[in-house]
Structure formats: C-alpha cells, structure tokens
Motif scaffolding. Structure first.
Motif, short mmCIF file in Angstrom:
data_model
loop_
_atom_site.label_atom_id
_atom_site.label_comp_id
_atom_site.label_asym_id
_atom_site.label_seq_id
_atom_site.Cartn_x
_atom_site.Cartn_y
_atom_site.Cartn_z
N ASP A 24 0.84 -1.20 0.00
CA ASP A 24 0.00 0.00 0.00
C ASP A 24 0.87 1.25 0.00
O ASP A 24 1.95 1.28 0.61
CB ASP A 24 -0.92 0.04 1.22
CG ASP A 24 -2.06 -0.96 1.12
OD1 ASP A 24 -2.26 -1.51 0.03
OD2 ASP A 24 -2.73 -1.19 2.14
N THR A 25 0.42 2.28 -0.69
CA THR A 25 1.13 3.56 -0.73
C THR A 25 0.36 4.58 0.10
O THR A 25 -0.83 4.78 -0.11
CB THR A 25 1.27 4.07 -2.17
OG1 THR A 25 2.04 3.13 -2.93
CG2 THR A 25 2.00 5.41 -2.20
N LEU A 26 1.04 5.21 1.04
CA LEU A 26 0.41 6.18 1.93
C LEU A 26 1.18 7.49 1.92
O LEU A 26 2.39 7.51 1.66
CB LEU A 26 0.39 5.64 3.37
CG LEU A 26 -0.23 4.27 3.59
CD1 LEU A 26 -0.07 3.89 5.05
CD2 LEU A 26 -1.69 4.26 3.19
N SER A 27 0.48 8.56 2.21
CA SER A 27 1.14 9.85 2.34
C SER A 27 1.89 9.90 3.66
O SER A 27 1.50 9.25 4.64
CB SER A 27 0.10 10.99 2.30
OG SER A 27 -0.57 11.01 1.06
N LEU A 28 2.96 10.69 3.68
CA LEU A 28 3.70 10.87 4.93
C LEU A 28 2.94 11.84 5.84
O LEU A 28 2.28 12.76 5.35
CB LEU A 28 5.09 11.44 4.66
CG LEU A 28 6.24 10.42 4.64
CD1 LEU A 28 6.05 9.47 3.47
CD2 LEU A 28 7.58 11.12 4.53
N PRO A 29 3.02 11.65 7.15
CA PRO A 29 2.42 12.63 8.07
C PRO A 29 3.12 13.98 7.91
O PRO A 29 4.23 14.06 7.39
CB PRO A 29 2.70 12.02 9.46
CG PRO A 29 3.00 10.59 9.20
CD PRO A 29 3.65 10.53 7.87
N PRO A 30 2.49 15.06 8.36
CA PRO A 30 3.15 16.36 8.34
C PRO A 30 4.48 16.33 9.09
O PRO A 30 4.64 15.57 10.05
CB PRO A 30 2.14 17.28 9.04
CG PRO A 30 0.83 16.58 8.90
CD PRO A 30 1.13 15.13 8.93
N GLN A 31 5.42 17.15 8.65
CA GLN A 31 6.75 17.15 9.25
C GLN A 31 6.72 17.39 10.75
O GLN A 31 7.49 16.81 11.51
CB GLN A 31 7.62 18.23 8.57
CG GLN A 31 8.05 17.88 7.15
CD GLN A 31 9.07 16.77 7.10
OE1 GLN A 31 9.90 16.64 7.98
NE2 GLN A 31 9.02 15.95 6.05
N ASP A 32 5.79 18.27 11.19
CA ASP A 32 5.75 18.58 12.62
C ASP A 32 5.15 17.46 13.46
O ASP A 32 5.17 17.53 14.69
CB ASP A 32 4.98 19.88 12.86
CG ASP A 32 3.53 19.81 12.38
OD1 ASP A 32 3.20 18.86 11.64
OD2 ASP A 32 2.75 20.70 12.72
N LYS A 33 4.62 16.41 12.81
CA LYS A 33 4.07 15.27 13.54
C LYS A 33 5.05 14.11 13.63
O LYS A 33 4.85 13.19 14.42
CB LYS A 33 2.78 14.78 12.85
CG LYS A 33 1.65 15.79 12.81
CD LYS A 33 1.09 16.07 14.18
CE LYS A 33 -0.13 16.98 14.10
NZ LYS A 33 -0.68 17.29 15.44
N LEU A 34 6.12 14.16 12.81
CA LEU A 34 7.07 13.06 12.80
C LEU A 34 7.83 12.97 14.12
O LEU A 34 8.28 13.99 14.65
CB LEU A 34 8.06 13.23 11.64
CG LEU A 34 7.47 13.13 10.23
CD1 LEU A 34 8.56 13.38 9.19
CD2 LEU A 34 6.83 11.77 9.99
N GLY A 35 7.95 11.77 14.62
CA GLY A 35 8.71 11.56 15.85
C GLY A 35 7.97 11.91 17.12
O GLY A 35 8.52 11.77 18.21
N GLU A 36 6.72 12.36 16.99
CA GLU A 36 5.94 12.74 18.17
C GLU A 36 4.76 11.78 18.37
O GLU A 36 4.14 11.34 17.40
CB GLU A 36 5.41 14.17 18.03
CG GLU A 36 6.50 15.23 18.02
CD GLU A 36 5.92 16.63 18.01
OE1 GLU A 36 4.67 16.75 18.02
OE2 GLU A 36 6.71 17.59 18.01
N CYS A 37 4.47 11.50 19.60
CA CYS A 37 3.33 10.65 19.92
C CYS A 37 2.07 11.50 20.04
O CYS A 37 2.09 12.56 20.67
CB CYS A 37 3.59 9.92 21.24
SG CYS A 37 2.21 8.88 21.76
#
Length: 206
Positions: A55-68
């Motif tokens: 499956d191909t998915l969009s990446l989360p917004p940059q400010d959401k990466l690495g955060e819970c």
C-alpha cells in the motif's frame, strides 16, 4: 531499502509488538525520493489499520514526525500513534516506522478508576492554534476524554455532556462546526441543536 536495514527494522518491529501485545501494530514504510509518500514494505500485527504490504500512503506532516499523539477514529477507537523517521546518510528520510497502539480499553479503565477514587479532573482549556480546524478537533478530543468513553459506547447523556462541553468552550463559533460535530457523534443536526438549547435553558434557570 537495503535488505540488511529492512531486516533490522523488522526485528525492531517484532520486539515492539511482543512488548505491547495484540493491541499494537507496527508499519514499516519505504519513503519515496520526494519524501511525500511511503510504500509499506512490512507490517507486524496489522489488524488495527487494515493496511497491507504494498500500500502507498502519504507521509504525516513534518511537525508530527517523531511525536506521539492520539487519534480518535470514527468507529470510536482511540489510537496512540508515533511515526518515527529513519534517515539516510545524506540526511533524508529513507523509511518510516509507525507504531499504532489501541488504548481504548486503557482510557475506559482510567475513567472507571477515577470514578472509583472520586477523582474529578478539571476540564482542559482548548490550546491556542493558528488553524481553526485544529482548534475544533482538539475540543472534540477533549470532550470525548471528559466523558471517558469512545463515541460508539456513549449513551444519550454522555453525548449531551460532551456537546455541552463543546458549546461552553465556543466550538460552535467555528464555521460549519455543527455538521462536523453531529457527524462525529452520530446524531442529526436537529438533535445536536436540541442538546445545545437544553444546555442554555439549564443555564438560564440557574
């Protein structure tokens, strides 16, 4: 992605699922060159999202990466999710390891324990946000957290309590918020406004 790197990530994913159990899934995505999409190359315990390898998915917004953060699903599930980027030697995102943990049961247990101990938390104020849509979503999350149940398990009184919280905190000043709130709680707009009016009548009587 090099097979050796993928093998390492697979071992990490298996360890995470072994630690957190059946309510946890881990997705490993290979990030495309433009860093806007990912292709799922491995899934551990993938019953929560329903995604499949390939499956191909969009990446989360940059400010959401690495955060819970917490995601409130339309079906009432409460998912705690973290998307951890894996960088290449050139400093670009090469892969994404996403951990999804269904904490619905834990949230309900917390609510029951609080009631048992007669612990009453103060209602949280909506955090400031430059995006008015984010403000509304945050208020909806807070209203559900206040009730302590996923929407699918709320009765009429629970929904009234949640909607009255939204009204008291200005949620319905947001354009088209009525439609979004009524859809989220599975009620008609007529019912939504009857709940709001009931709240205002109670306040006027006081």
């Amino acid at each position: 992605m090099e097979s050796s790197k993928l093998d390492v990530l697979k071992q990490v994913a298996a360890g995470i699922v072994a630690q957190f159990g059946a309510q946890c899934e881990v997705l490993i995505g290979e990030v495309h060159t433009k860093e806007t999409q990912q292709t799922l190359v491995h899934i551990e315990n993938g019953h929560l999202s329903g995604y499949q390898e390939g499956d191909t998915l969009s990446l989360p917004p940059q400010d959401k990466l690495g955060e819970c953060h917490i995601v409130w699903e339309p079906d009432g599930k409460i998912i705690r999710t973290t998307a951890q980027p894996i960088y290449s030697a050139k400093g670009k995102i090469a892969a994404l390891v996403t951990i999804n943990h269904d904490v619905t049961g834990l949230m309900m247990l917390q609510h029951d324990v609080n009631e048992l101990l007669e612990v009453h938390e103060q209602e949280e104020k909506a955090q400031e946000s430059t995006n008015i849509t984010d403000v509304l979503e945050e208020l909806i999350e807070q209203s559900v957290a206040l009730v302590g149940k996923p929407v699918s398990m709320m009765n009429k009184e629970d929904k009234i309590r949640a909607i009255q919280f939204l009204d008291q905190h200005g949620a319905f000043l947001v354009t088209k918020s009525g439609g979004k709130v009524s859809k989220y709680f599975g009620i008609s707009k007529y019912t939504l406004y009857s709940y709001i009016d009931a709240n205002k009548e109670e306040e006027s009587e006081e």
